[in-house]
Design an enzyme around this catalytic site. Sequence first.
Site, mmCIF file in Angstrom:
data_model
loop_
_atom_site.group_PDB
_atom_site.id
_atom_site.type_symbol
_atom_site.label_atom_id
_atom_site.label_comp_id
_atom_site.label_asym_id
_atom_site.label_seq_id
_atom_site.Cartn_x
_atom_site.Cartn_y
_atom_site.Cartn_z
ATOM 1 C CG ASP A 1 -2.030 1.000 1.150
ATOM 2 O OD1 ASP A 1 -2.366 1.428 0.025
ATOM 3 O OD2 ASP A 1 -2.564 1.377 2.208
ATOM 4 C CB SER B 1 -8.933 -5.169 -2.859
ATOM 5 O OG SER B 1 -9.388 -3.842 -3.056
ATOM 6 N NE ARG C 1 -7.559 1.113 5.698
ATOM 7 C CZ ARG C 1 -7.442 2.433 5.876
ATOM 8 N NH1 ARG C 1 -7.681 2.972 7.051
ATOM 9 N NH2 ARG C 1 -7.104 3.214 4.869
ATOM 10 N NE ARG D 1 -7.791 2.284 -5.345
ATOM 11 C CZ ARG D 1 -6.571 2.299 -4.837
ATOM 12 N NH1 ARG D 1 -5.532 2.507 -5.618
ATOM 13 N NH2 ARG D 1 -6.386 2.100 -3.547
ATOM 14 N N GLY E 1 0.041 5.304 -4.522
ATOM 15 C CA GLY E 1 -0.575 6.552 -4.960
ATOM 16 C C GLY E 1 -0.024 7.750 -4.203
ATOM 17 C CG ASN F 1 -7.857 -1.800 -4.639
ATOM 18 O OD1 ASN F 1 -6.941 -2.590 -4.418
ATOM 19 N ND2 ASN F 1 -8.165 -0.831 -3.786
ATOM 20 C CD1 TRP G 1 7.352 6.760 -2.612
ATOM 21 C CD2 TRP G 1 6.882 6.767 -4.811
ATOM 22 N NE1 TRP G 1 8.544 6.801 -3.296
ATOM 23 C CE2 TRP G 1 8.288 6.807 -4.640
ATOM 24 C CE3 TRP G 1 6.371 6.759 -6.102
ATOM 25 C CZ2 TRP G 1 9.170 6.831 -5.717
ATOM 26 C CZ3 TRP G 1 7.238 6.790 -7.174
ATOM 27 C CH2 TRP G 1 8.630 6.833 -6.979
ATOM 28 N NE ARG H 1 -2.649 -1.316 4.687
ATOM 29 C CZ ARG H 1 -3.920 -1.360 4.309
ATOM 30 N NH1 ARG H 1 -4.709 -2.285 4.817
ATOM 31 N NH2 ARG H 1 -4.403 -0.511 3.432
ATOM 32 C CD GLU I 1 3.286 -13.000 15.732
ATOM 33 O OE1 GLU I 1 3.377 -11.836 16.160
ATOM 34 O OE2 GLU I 1 2.791 -13.926 16.386
#
Length: 240
Positions: free
Chosen positions: A23, A68, A190, A74, A26, A71, A28, A184, A203
């Site tokens: 993630d 996803s 999340r 979009r 965008g 997504n 960045w 993540r 983990e």
Amino acid sequence: MKRNKIDGEAQKRLPRHVAIIMDGNGRWAKRRLMPRSYGHRKGMDRMIGLLEHAYDIGVPYVTVYALSTENLERPKEELDGLFDLIRTHFAEYMKKICARGVRLRILGDPSLLPADVAEIIRKAEEDSAGYEGKGLNIALAYGSRAEIVRAANIAVSRGKTLTEESFADLLYTGGLPDPDLVIRTGKEKRISNFLLWQAAYAEFYFSDKMFPEFSDGDFDEAMEAFSKRVRRFGKTDEQL
Ligand code: IPE
Ligand code: IPE
Ligand code: MG
């Protein structure tokens, strides 16, 4: 195997399966006053580098969350950019990764993708089908709830009573080990509809870095952190 900066203990206690929520592409790009599609391009390049690194240090299974089901809502321009990246680069990149003896599997619903894109990924999966022992799963047009409902519907149509094991076999990940570690990037904390069933005892490691800037060294830091975690699986320290 490539030399790396991970210490001996972390090397001995590497996760068998790392899942990555890539993630921040965008944001960045936006910080660089560039279009989001530029961030996706850089994110894809970084992912390939990171995959090579992960297999070289000895992680056998990697799952990447690339797109996803949510997504897919979009803007068309962004989605077209993503699909164009697959059209122009996917086959060549997968050839490079799978040459390491890695079997590719796509997690998700290919009917939600443009037909030519679905065909490109199907072909890449087929080309690596002979490999065993190392795996790359790319979650594309993937939603964990949709995956679970799909599995439940298969079970209903067969009229079978399920166990946890036989249900897991009906998921896109059937036959694969559960992720030990979910990373993540991009600052959010999340799960965003990713591997809800499979990550029951994973983990979690969160990085504030945006994905295109998440380096091999950052990945090694996640390996170090993982090696220090105590996984109890519901038991007490004394029982371990
Ligand atoms: C993740 O980066 C890649 C995809 C979801 C395709 P984003 O595109 O979500 O980047 P941000 O979160 O907007 O920065
Ligand atoms: C999760 O990122 C999906 C992928 C990385 C492919 P999102 O950017 O879609 O997640 P949310 O919307 O911030 O939860
Ligand atoms: Mg995002």
